[in-house]
Structure formats: C-alpha cells, structure tokens
Design a protein around this motif. Structure first.
Motif, PDB file in Angstrom:
ATOM      1  N   LYS A 169     -23.057  44.555  -1.094  1.00 54.69           N
ATOM      2  CA  LYS A 169     -23.003  46.019  -1.003  1.00 54.69           C
ATOM      3  C   LYS A 169     -21.578  46.516  -1.211  1.00 54.69           C
ATOM      4  O   LYS A 169     -21.346  47.494  -1.935  1.00 54.69           O
ATOM      5  CB  LYS A 169     -23.526  46.469   0.364  1.00 54.69           C
ATOM      6  N   TYR A 173     -19.988  48.918  -4.599  1.00 56.11           N
ATOM      7  CA  TYR A 173     -19.268  50.197  -4.532  1.00 56.11           C
ATOM      8  C   TYR A 173     -17.759  50.052  -4.757  1.00 56.11           C
ATOM      9  O   TYR A 173     -17.042  51.046  -4.817  1.00 56.11           O
ATOM     10  CB  TYR A 173     -19.531  50.873  -3.184  1.00 56.11           C
ATOM     11  N   TYR A 174     -17.283  48.820  -4.898  1.00 56.09           N
ATOM     12  CA  TYR A 174     -15.846  48.580  -5.070  1.00 56.09           C
ATOM     13  C   TYR A 174     -15.407  48.970  -6.482  1.00 56.09           C
ATOM     14  O   TYR A 174     -16.032  48.598  -7.468  1.00 56.09           O
ATOM     15  CB  TYR A 174     -15.545  47.103  -4.822  1.00 56.09           C
ATOM     16  N   ARG A 175     -14.322  49.726  -6.561  1.00 55.22           N
ATOM     17  CA  ARG A 175     -13.799  50.177  -7.850  1.00 55.22           C
ATOM     18  C   ARG A 175     -12.417  49.573  -8.082  1.00 55.22           C
ATOM     19  O   ARG A 175     -11.588  49.551  -7.179  1.00 55.22           O
ATOM     20  CB  ARG A 175     -13.737  51.696  -7.912  1.00 55.22           C
ATOM     21  N   GLY A 182     -16.567  50.619 -10.979  1.00 56.75           N
ATOM     22  CA  GLY A 182     -17.331  49.746 -10.101  1.00 56.75           C
ATOM     23  C   GLY A 182     -18.769  49.754 -10.577  1.00 56.75           C
ATOM     24  O   GLY A 182     -19.144  50.547 -11.446  1.00 56.75           O
ATOM     25  N   SER A 184     -21.201  50.946  -9.061  1.00 54.17           N
ATOM     26  CA  SER A 184     -21.734  52.254  -8.699  1.00 54.17           C
ATOM     27  C   SER A 184     -21.329  53.352  -9.670  1.00 54.17           C
ATOM     28  O   SER A 184     -21.974  54.403  -9.731  1.00 54.17           O
ATOM     29  CB  SER A 184     -21.288  52.633  -7.289  1.00 54.17           C
ATOM     30  N   THR A 185     -20.269  53.135 -10.446  1.00 60.60           N
ATOM     31  CA  THR A 185     -19.836  54.150 -11.413  1.00 60.60           C
ATOM     32  C   THR A 185     -20.957  54.460 -12.395  1.00 60.60           C
ATOM     33  O   THR A 185     -21.193  55.620 -12.745  1.00 60.60           O
ATOM     34  CB  THR A 185     -18.599  53.666 -12.194  1.00 60.60           C
ATOM     35  N   SER A 188     -25.366  54.391  -9.792  1.00 62.17           N
ATOM     36  CA  SER A 188     -25.679  54.977  -8.482  1.00 62.17           C
ATOM     37  C   SER A 188     -26.155  56.425  -8.592  1.00 62.17           C
ATOM     38  O   SER A 188     -26.202  57.142  -7.599  1.00 62.17           O
ATOM     39  CB  SER A 188     -24.462  54.908  -7.555  1.00 62.17           C
ATOM     40  N   ALA A 203     -28.867  51.654  -6.722  1.00 56.36           N
ATOM     41  CA  ALA A 203     -28.753  51.890  -5.288  1.00 56.36           C
ATOM     42  C   ALA A 203     -30.058  52.431  -4.714  1.00 56.36           C
ATOM     43  O   ALA A 203     -30.246  52.453  -3.496  1.00 56.36           O
ATOM     44  CB  ALA A 203     -27.610  52.859  -5.000  1.00 56.36           C
TER      45      ALA A 203
END
Length: 274
Positions: A169, A173-175, A182, A184-185, A188, A203
């Motif tokens: 997780k 989310y780590y950029r 990341g 999530s970019t 998400s 997500a």
C-alpha cells in the motif's frame, strides 16, 4: 401489405441510424480497447494456450539435477502438486521459506530448492523473447489457467502477510523519480488514460478486479505471455524509477496489496493484452 414512401424512408433512416450507432459503438469500444478487434477475431481462442501446454509439461516432467517434477514437490499453498485454485490465493506466506511469495517467486523457490536448477540461469531467462522462451512464464500461464472461474481470495492472517500488504500500500502511493510519479499517479482515479490505453483505478475494487483477474496475459505487441511481475516492472520503468528487482519483496508486496483490493474478482487469466 404495401409500404408507403414515407414508411420506406422511415425504415431506411432507422436502419442507417442503427448501423451508424453500431459503428460508433464499435469505434468507441475499439478506441477504449485497441485489442477489441483482435479478441473478436480469435473468439474464445488465446495464443497463451501454447504457453499453457508447455507449462503443463514443465510442471509434470522430472527436471534438474534432482530429476524431480514440480508436480511431485512444489507446494503453491494448497499442498504439493495442487494447482487447482492455487493462483487465486497468491501471494501468501509459506512456512518452508518463511516468506510471503507470489507465483513467480514461489516457482523460483521450487525450481532452485527442489529441482536443483540454477537460480541465475532462471533469472536470465525469466522473460521470453522470440526463440528464447521463459519456463517461468509458461508455468505461470498453466497455473493461472487452473484458477479460471475462481474468486481471488488472499489471506492477511500471518504477521508477514500483514507487513507485506502495508508495504504494498505504501509503495502504491509512494512518489519518486524524475517525474515525481507513483502507481497512484495513473491508477487511483476513474477515467484516466495514456493515449489509447485506459488506466484502471487499482485503488478501487472494480478497477483492481479488472486488472488482477487477467494477469498473466498474452501481449499482442510482444507475442509473449507476461506475468504480473513483468507488468509491475514495466510500470516502474515508465515512472523512471530504478529497475524493479524480480521476485523481491517489492513486486510481491504490491501484488498482495492489489490482490486484496481485487478480492472476489473471478479469475480469467491468462488474459489478452495490447
């Protein structure tokens, strides 16, 4: 019954309208999914079946210095040699290795420890290319197919499974990198895309299920079956991050996080991808 000119015009107009709507719908479908026409042409067939057949042979044949078959010694989580439903429950904690493992890393464990095959040689051929075919990709295609129609169900009961999920997780989310990207970019939010490629919201349950139930997959653009570890590694490349270490805790943790998001999704792998 004699049709009037008005009725004929109306019928023709309706037919043309329906035809245009169908054409537009197909065009939109093809635009959203560039492989849609390819899938339609092949129907229920998938070139991955060739990898599945070779993978079945690799699973059942005695190999390596120890001359033993994976079917006799490799436990994918449901008992030695059991492949039915195993992929749908990976990654998971294995007591014999004291690690959380996904399919790629578990196959490496069994092939090196139980068959006596050389790890470096296996890693050098982890991804197939032309005549240089990957045993791991073939095995993955066969084993994944044995979970077809079964729901994804991963456990978070062992402390190491919980740790891996938390790491996955955080990684999602780590950029970082030159572009501050990341996972999530791109993955998400709903409705995002790069060129013709739709980007599922991993997500969220629906997006995660869409992705996780169809890997490993046959890549039309490469003519090879690829595993999820390959897909994650390629995402790292596109994010301009350091190269992902194959079978390390990073892809395993990310896979566990995504698999948990996709829980309940019905397996349909190997899929067919662009």
């Amino acid at each position: 019954m004699k049709l009037t000119k008005t009725a004929i015009r109306t019928a023709v107009g309706l037919a043309l309208g329906l035809g245009a709507a169908a054409t537009l719908a197909y065009a939109q479908s093809a635009k959203d999914d560039p492989v849609a026409e390819y899938r339609a042409m092949f129907g229920d067939d998938n070139p991955a079946e060739l990898w599945q057949s070779r993978g079945k042979d690799l699973w059942e044949q005695p190999r390596g210095p120890k001359n033993v078959a994976l079917a006799a010694v490799c436990d994918l989580g449901l008992g030695k040699g059991v492949v039915k439903g195993a992929y749908a429950q990976l990654p998971r904690y294995f007591k014999d290795s004291d690690k959380v493992e996904d399919l790629d890393s578990r196959l490496l464990t069994c092939m090196v420890r139980d068959q006596g095959l050389d790890r470096d040689t296996l890693l050098a051929h982890r991804f197939g290319d032309g005549d240089n075919k990957s045993d791991i990709e073939a095995l993955a295609a066969y084993i994944a197919d044995q979970s077809r129609g079964m729901p994804i169900k991963v456990a978070l009961t062992h402390p190491k499974e919980k740790q891996a999920y938390a790491l996955g997780k955080a990684l999602f989310y780590y950029r970082a990198g030159t572009h501050d990207f990341g996972c999530s970019t791109c993955h998400s939010q709903e409705g995002k895309r790069i060129r013709l490629q739709q980007l599922p919201d991993l997500a969220a349950a629906d997006g995660a299920k869409e992705a996780m139930t169809t890997w490993p997959a046959y890549r039309v653009s490469q003519g090879e079956v690829r595993t999820l570890e390959w897909r994650l590694g390629d995402c790292f490349r596109q994010q301009r991050l350091p190269e992902m270490i194959y079978a390390s805790e990073v892809p395993i943790a990310l896979t566990l996080f995504l698999a948990k998001n996709a829980e309940g999704g019905v397996m349909a792998a190997p899929g067919l991808k662009r």
